[in-house]
Design an enzyme around this catalytic site. Sequence first.
Site, mmCIF file in Angstrom:
data_model
loop_
_atom_site.group_PDB
_atom_site.id
_atom_site.type_symbol
_atom_site.label_atom_id
_atom_site.label_comp_id
_atom_site.label_asym_id
_atom_site.label_seq_id
_atom_site.Cartn_x
_atom_site.Cartn_y
_atom_site.Cartn_z
ATOM 1 N N ASP A 99 50.053 14.778 51.544
ATOM 2 C CA ASP A 99 49.466 15.781 50.654
ATOM 3 C C ASP A 99 49.092 15.198 49.289
ATOM 4 O OD1 ASP A 99 51.979 15.265 49.812
ATOM 5 O OD2 ASP A 99 52.636 17.348 49.671
ATOM 6 N N HIS A 107 34.757 -11.294 46.777
ATOM 7 C CA HIS A 107 35.360 -9.969 46.557
ATOM 8 C C HIS A 107 36.884 -10.037 46.639
ATOM 9 C CE1 HIS A 107 31.328 -7.940 47.812
ATOM 10 N NE2 HIS A 107 31.335 -8.328 46.553
ATOM 11 N N ASP A 125 36.500 -10.379 37.118
ATOM 12 C CA ASP A 125 35.330 -9.498 37.212
ATOM 13 C C ASP A 125 35.884 -8.085 37.125
ATOM 14 O OD1 ASP A 125 33.133 -7.980 37.895
ATOM 15 O OD2 ASP A 125 32.528 -9.232 39.583
ATOM 16 N N ASP A 166 30.356 -3.717 33.895
ATOM 17 C CA ASP A 166 30.553 -4.731 34.942
ATOM 18 C C ASP A 166 30.465 -6.106 34.278
ATOM 19 O OD1 ASP A 166 30.696 -6.136 37.292
ATOM 20 O OD2 ASP A 166 28.755 -5.480 38.073
ATOM 21 N N HIS A 189 24.905 -15.043 46.197
ATOM 22 C CA HIS A 189 24.527 -13.653 45.879
ATOM 23 C C HIS A 189 23.336 -13.675 44.931
ATOM 24 C CE1 HIS A 189 26.560 -13.991 41.922
ATOM 25 N NE2 HIS A 189 27.564 -14.577 42.558
ATOM 26 N N HIS A 214 21.901 -6.564 39.618
ATOM 27 C CA HIS A 214 21.779 -5.254 40.277
ATOM 28 C C HIS A 214 21.682 -4.214 39.182
ATOM 29 C CE1 HIS A 214 26.068 -4.555 39.352
ATOM 30 N NE2 HIS A 214 26.318 -5.762 39.815
ATOM 31 N N HIS A 266 26.929 -0.584 41.459
ATOM 32 C CA HIS A 266 25.650 -0.995 42.060
ATOM 33 C C HIS A 266 24.821 0.276 42.065
ATOM 34 C CE1 HIS A 266 28.164 -4.287 44.216
ATOM 35 N NE2 HIS A 266 27.889 -4.604 42.977
ATOM 36 N N GLU A 309 24.241 -12.108 36.405
ATOM 37 C CA GLU A 309 25.492 -12.698 36.867
ATOM 38 C C GLU A 309 25.321 -13.868 37.830
ATOM 39 O OE1 GLU A 309 27.704 -10.195 39.648
ATOM 40 O OE2 GLU A 309 26.298 -8.569 39.257
ATOM 41 N N TYR A 341 30.155 -21.429 43.369
ATOM 42 C CA TYR A 341 31.463 -21.373 44.046
ATOM 43 C C TYR A 341 31.551 -22.575 44.979
ATOM 44 C CZ TYR A 341 30.224 -16.730 42.460
ATOM 45 O OH TYR A 341 29.783 -15.690 41.689
ATOM 46 N N ARG A 357 31.598 -17.467 37.725
ATOM 47 C CA ARG A 357 30.531 -16.457 37.586
ATOM 48 C C ARG A 357 30.596 -15.978 36.146
ATOM 49 N NH1 ARG A 357 31.650 -13.649 41.556
ATOM 50 N NH2 ARG A 357 32.915 -11.921 40.793
ATOM 51 N N GLU A 403 29.001 -12.857 33.887
ATOM 52 C CA GLU A 403 28.254 -11.607 34.113
ATOM 53 C C GLU A 403 28.225 -10.752 32.862
ATOM 54 O OE1 GLU A 403 29.999 -8.982 37.073
ATOM 55 O OE2 GLU A 403 28.080 -7.944 37.291
HETATM 56 N N1 GLY Z 1 31.722 -6.241 40.204
HETATM 57 C C1 GLY Z 1 30.769 -6.115 41.218
HETATM 58 C C2 GLY Z 1 29.594 -6.932 40.972
HETATM 59 O O1 GLY Z 1 29.606 -7.767 40.102
HETATM 60 O O2 GLY Z 1 28.570 -6.745 41.577
HETATM 61 MN MN MN Z 2 27.844 -7.037 39.071
HETATM 62 MN MN MN Z 3 30.996 -7.779 38.500
#
Ligand code: GLY
Ligand code: MN
Ligand code: MN
Length: 451
Positions: free
Chosen positions: A47, A253, A270, A281, A360, A364, A371, A394, A398, A415, A417
Amino acid sequence: MEPSPSLTGHSFEAYRQRRLSLIERMTRGGGGVAVIPTSPERARNRDTHYPYRADSYFQYLTGFTEPEAVLVMVVGGADTSPQSMLFCREKNLEREIWDGFRHGPGGAREVFGLDAAYAVGELDAKLAELLADQPALWFSIGHDSGWDRRIAAALNTVRAESRTGKRAPAMIRDVRAELDAMRRVKDATELAIMRRAADISTAAHIRAMRFVAPGRFEYEVEAELLHEFRRQGCEYPAYTSIVAGGANACVLHYVGNDKVLCEGDLLLIDAGGELNGYASDITRCFPVSGRFSGPQADVYDMVLDAQAAAIAAVRPGATFADPHEAALKVLAQGMIDLKLLPGSADAVIESESYKRFFMHRTSHWLGKDVHDAGEYKDGELWVPLAPGMVLTIEPGCYIRPAEDVPEAFWNIGVRIEDDAVVTAAGCEIITAAAPKKIADIEALMRDGRGG
Ligand code: GLY
Ligand code: MN
Ligand code: MN
């Protein structure tokens, strides 16, 4: 005392303007009835529920954050001006004692500036009435099977009355397609909230940089981030924070956040807070010990240069793909210079061999959803950037261990960003307060930690 309908006190006029924009779009599309439900509550176990988060489209048009609510907009029809009506939970003293304040239809109509409001229990009957003789139903099918069935039932109720002369809508239009186009360009209210979310999130990253030391665990760093988000009013993290020490940074991720931080490793964070339903982000990478090693600095500066090139490519008239292409040129040449890849920059880009280390894209959309809503192409062409659009920048690199890769770079994951608002002249980086030059990071970690 009634709670404030908004943590930042922003005006509900912005929501009315958005509804007017949707009305204009529906009018151009021939009118009809739009149905925009909020998210359901979801059980986590027995619950206990997951923290409630209103649907982004619904929230965008109403500012209303209670569960069990639906916005219905009627545009066109005989001699009537457009109507925005809310269906929501009724007031209920017993439930309010247990679960908290409810506006109820009367309160909600007044506070949120809607034309009408009804108890949510009246929705099905009312919907069948409202849909009769309308040219189109504006609804986004396929996102929630429960709602798909409910909408089909409402249509069938109208169809069943065809002998009384009622006609069901002949068309179903995707209301989210219109809202996606609107959400891609942020209004002043949205940008003000996003700047604040960015300020809180940069403070969280700085807090983490001050806290990190060999022997601490990734989850302890995550706790510092969450503390700062919440301390400054964010309702939630905008997504699960990634706190990845050493080789974990090469897992894009990674959210386990349960390993110890080691001297000599980099830490990739991140993380961003969500404020009034808007995401931030940010990714920063820094050494656990406070000093970059030579190979770490080489990879880091390559990514930072790529990010600078991408940011310089953000301006009105450029396309969504331009920052990515600018970053790729720098990364491709950098990977060759570091002996990660053979060949020329053009060949690396053409063959996509860079994808082994940068798999990647660079950007975005960012907004209510991390996103965010909005197409990236109009037909065959990448969307041209315009003032008010918000995108992340970003790039990353890697490097997993492999025989053909210099060992000095093994397990380095970087990374960087930031969040960019497109302006008339170029862009504004709203997350710039989080240090990212090597000298600035090292100075903060040295002086900020008092060591
Ligand atoms: N934190 C998700 C991305 O950077 O897309
Ligand atoms: Mn991002
Ligand atoms: Mn991110």
